[in-house]
Scaffold this motif. Structure first.
Motif, mmCIF file in Angstrom:
data_model
loop_
_atom_site.group_PDB
_atom_site.id
_atom_site.type_symbol
_atom_site.label_atom_id
_atom_site.label_comp_id
_atom_site.label_asym_id
_atom_site.label_seq_id
_atom_site.Cartn_x
_atom_site.Cartn_y
_atom_site.Cartn_z
ATOM 1 N N GLU A 83 -1.081 1.255 -3.014
ATOM 2 C CA GLU A 83 -1.075 0.874 -1.595
ATOM 3 C C GLU A 83 0.266 0.217 -1.235
ATOM 4 O O GLU A 83 0.854 -0.467 -2.072
ATOM 5 C CB GLU A 83 -2.218 -0.104 -1.299
ATOM 6 N N PRO A 84 0.777 0.402 -0.009
ATOM 7 C CA PRO A 84 0.180 1.189 1.079
ATOM 8 C C PRO A 84 0.561 2.669 1.048
ATOM 9 O O PRO A 84 0.275 3.397 1.990
ATOM 10 C CB PRO A 84 0.773 0.509 2.307
ATOM 11 N N SER A 118 -2.298 5.342 1.312
ATOM 12 C CA SER A 118 -2.969 5.401 2.618
ATOM 13 C C SER A 118 -2.200 6.253 3.618
ATOM 14 O O SER A 118 -2.775 6.740 4.596
ATOM 15 C CB SER A 118 -3.137 3.984 3.180
#
Length: 265
Positions: free
Chosen positions: A120-121, A124
């Motif tokens: 992450e990020p 995502s």
């Protein structure tokens, strides 16, 4: 008597040590000669181009912290390519340079896959909806079948080893591994600068390696033309051709790098 025996033993030990030293020197010189014979300006530039492309991509993921425009499936294919091709790390030692490069390719590609999948990020921002090429169905499976057929034909009177089949498979698979990435870029159209540089250096690496193979065939003893490698290398380079054209064009104009749609002239 004991003094004579001690002197004789000392001379024998000295002679044995000199023989070991001479053998080590011969082995070192042989390894150095083989490494020098297989190294040329095209291979060195190709390797550095490949390394630079990986650094650029890792830098993009690390600094920008998003995977938009990056194909996870392309890097999964490259990871399969490197693992199946470099199994000889466990069986054959060529040189320290050779071993280090192989380990680096496997490790860095695995790191890229891990970062896009799990970090992450970055994970995502990875858009699965754009990266839809069925790579196992339309890349891995056909290449396995083709490699098996090719290996059996090439082995003539003997059965091919699993290493030979896997090496041939890796050559076929690498030639089309960039396809998912090119499809993703075509869907995004606008190409981020670091992403464009990464793909450019990947394509340059393969083109330089074609020149390396041809050079070695004409200048290195016992190295022969390998037409399967030539064919796959040329196919892979041709897949980059359209990208190269628009990349160079955008750099010359100094504007944003974008790929045309099917309706753009």
């Amino acid at each position: 008597y004991f003094r004579t025996e001690n002197n004789t033993n000392a001379r024998l030990r000295s002679l044995h040590a000199r023989r070991i030293y001479s053998n080590n020197i011969v082995s070192f010189l042989l390894e150095l000669t083989i490494a020098k014979m297989s190294m040329n300006i095209f291979r060195l530039c190709g390797d550095m181009s490949h390394v630079f492309s990986i650094i650029v991509l890792l830098l993009r993921l690390r600094v920008v912290k998003n995977a938009q425009g990056i194909s996870l499936r392309t890097h999964e294919l490259f990871l399969i390519v490197f693992i199946t091709r470099y199994l000889d790390l466990f069986t054959t030692y060529y040189s320290l340079y050779n071993s280090c490069m192989k380990v680096m390719y496997i490790a860095t590609t695995a790191l890229i896959v891990y970062m896009i999948r799990s970090t992450e990020p970055i994970c995502s921002t990875y858009d699965k909806a754009q990266d839809t090429f069925l790579h196992y169905k339309f890349a891995v499976a056909p290449c396995i079948a083709l490699a098996t057929i090719t290996a059996f034909i090439g082995s003539k009177n003997s059965l091919p080893t699993i290493m030979e089949v896997l090496w041939t498979f890796s050559i076929y698979l690498e030639s089309i591994a960039i396809l998912p990435q090119l499809i993703v870029l075509q869907r995004y159209r606008e190409v981020e600068n670091l992403t464009g540089n990464y793909i450019f250096f990947m394509g340059a690496y393969r083109f330089l390696y074609i020149l390396n193979w041809v050079y070695r065939a004409y200048h290195e003893p016992f190295y022969q033309h390998h037409y399967l490698v030539y064919f796959c290398g040329c196919l892979q380079t041709l897949l980059y051709a359209d990208f190269f054209y628009y990349y160079v064009k955008s750099k010359a104009k100094g504007g944003k790098f974008s790929l045309p749609t099917a309706h753009t002239s």
